[in-house]
Enzyme design. Structure first.
Site, PDB file in Angstrom:
ATOM      1  N   ASP A  33       0.838  -1.201   0.000  1.00  0.00           N
ATOM      2  CA  ASP A  33       0.000   0.000   0.000  1.00  0.00           C
ATOM      3  C   ASP A  33       0.866   1.242   0.000  1.00  0.00           C
ATOM      4  OD1 ASP A  33      -2.762  -0.860   0.141  1.00  0.00           O
ATOM      5  OD2 ASP A  33      -2.239  -1.743   2.073  1.00  0.00           O
ATOM      6  N   ASP A 170     -10.425  -5.271  -0.901  1.00  0.00           N
ATOM      7  CA  ASP A 170      -9.441  -4.726   0.031  1.00  0.00           C
ATOM      8  C   ASP A 170     -10.123  -3.876   1.098  1.00  0.00           C
ATOM      9  OD1 ASP A 170      -7.146  -3.662   1.137  1.00  0.00           O
ATOM     10  OD2 ASP A 170      -6.482  -2.628  -0.686  1.00  0.00           O
TER      11      ASP A 170
HETATM   12  C1  DX5 Z   1      -6.228   0.591   3.079  1.00  0.00           C
HETATM   13  C2  DX5 Z   1      -5.359  -0.293   2.218  1.00  0.00           C
HETATM   14  C3  DX5 Z   1      -5.581  -1.697   2.555  1.00  0.00           C
HETATM   15  C4  DX5 Z   1      -5.312  -1.979   4.008  1.00  0.00           C
HETATM   16  C5  DX5 Z   1      -6.118  -3.156   4.420  1.00  0.00           C
HETATM   17  O1  DX5 Z   1      -6.846   1.550   2.467  1.00  0.00           O
HETATM   18  O2  DX5 Z   1      -5.549  -0.131   0.838  1.00  0.00           O
HETATM   19  O3  DX5 Z   1      -4.829  -2.558   1.707  1.00  0.00           O
HETATM   20  O4  DX5 Z   1      -3.953  -2.192   4.228  1.00  0.00           O
HETATM   21  O5  DX5 Z   1      -6.076  -3.248   5.793  1.00  0.00           O
HETATM   22  P1  DX5 Z   1      -7.348  -3.678   6.674  1.00  0.00           P
HETATM   23  O6  DX5 Z   1      -7.567  -5.133   6.400  1.00  0.00           O
HETATM   24  O7  DX5 Z   1      -6.927  -3.379   8.053  1.00  0.00           O
HETATM   25  O8  DX5 Z   1      -8.514  -2.838   6.216  1.00  0.00           O
HETATM   26 ZN    ZN Z   2      -4.569  -1.686  -0.373  1.00  0.00          ZN
END
Ligand code: DX5
Ligand code: ZN
Length: 222
Positions: A33, A170
């Site tokens: 990310d 996601d």
């Molecule tokens: C958040 C990112 C995600 C995040 C997911 O906007 O794009 O990929 O890391 O994390 P969780 O599972 O905690 O929502």
């Molecule tokens: Zn992400």
């Protein structure tokens, strides 16, 4: 078969190294990310330098939560990333096709991410040109966002119209909502806090893998 892919959202090179060490024994791929503080109200490592300094053999997808992704593609083509995902909301419609072309000319897969509120009809001109659609089930930018149930129906509808297109999802994914996402058509589940927060990592991986393996996938591909 649906796949679980851990997300790496970090602020320092040291954290990046530590997360990779944690996930490497359990996974073959990770989701990196990248946040710029403009498109989303958070910042991360730049990503490309840290990735180039690492010796990881995991397959990497980068999720660009950045404004004007057209200015970022070239630096990712100098890394090992296999797939580059950018946000439809982060650029202007006249640039989308040239971004996809730039990614494909660099021999990488191209994905378009859409936020929970963005309707799927905005993807219509691009679906046939890209390798996957990346559905956000939280507002992007952070670990631990609140899962938006309404996106499940959006995924189901998209899958009905484009049954062969790869779908990644996601945000806020856990053993409760994972089966619903898989039955709606998701091929890849990107998971952050469920794996990393407040629990034994290997137990959390096992829990989620068991649930995913027990769920019925709708699509034969992948
Ligand atoms: C958040 C990112 C995600 C995040 C997911 O906007 O794009 O990929 O890391 O994390 P969780 O599972 O905690 O929502
Ligand atoms: Zn992400």
């Amino acid at each position: 078969m649906s796949e679980i892919v851990p997300s790496v959202l970090v602020k320092t090179g040291q954290e990046f190294k530590e997360k990779l060490e944690l996930i490497s024994p359990y996974f073959l791929a990770f989701h990196l990310d990248i946040a710029d503080g403009i498109f989303v109200p958070n910042t991360t490592i730049e990503g490309a330098p840290e990735l180039n300094a690492s010796t990881t053999d995991l397959t990497v997808t980068v999720h660009l939560m950045v404004s004007k992704p057209e200015n970022h593609i070239v630096r990712w083509l100098d890394t090992v990333v296999r797939c580059i995902i950018f946000h439809l909301e982060a650029t202007s419609t006249d640039k989308v096709i040239s971004i996809i072309n730039a990614i494909h000319n660099g021999e990488r897969e191209a994905g378009i991410a859409i936020n929970p509120e963005t309707p799927i009809d905005q993807l219509a001109d691009y679906v046939d040109l890209i390798d996957r659609v990346h559905f956000m089930t939280v507002h992007p930018g952070f670990y631990g966002g609140e899962f938006n149930e309404s996106v499940i129906e959006k995924i189901r509808e998209f899958h009905y119209f484009y049954p062969d297109k790869k779908i990644s999802v996601d945000g806020g994914i856990n053993p409760d909502n994972a089966p619903k996402l898989i039955s709606a058509g998701a091929n890849e589940l990107v998971v952050g806090s469920y794996l990393f927060k407040d629990k034994d990592f290997s137990q959390a991986v096992d829990m989620l893998k068991n649930v995913v393996e027990g769920s019925k996938t709708q699509i034969p591909n992948d």
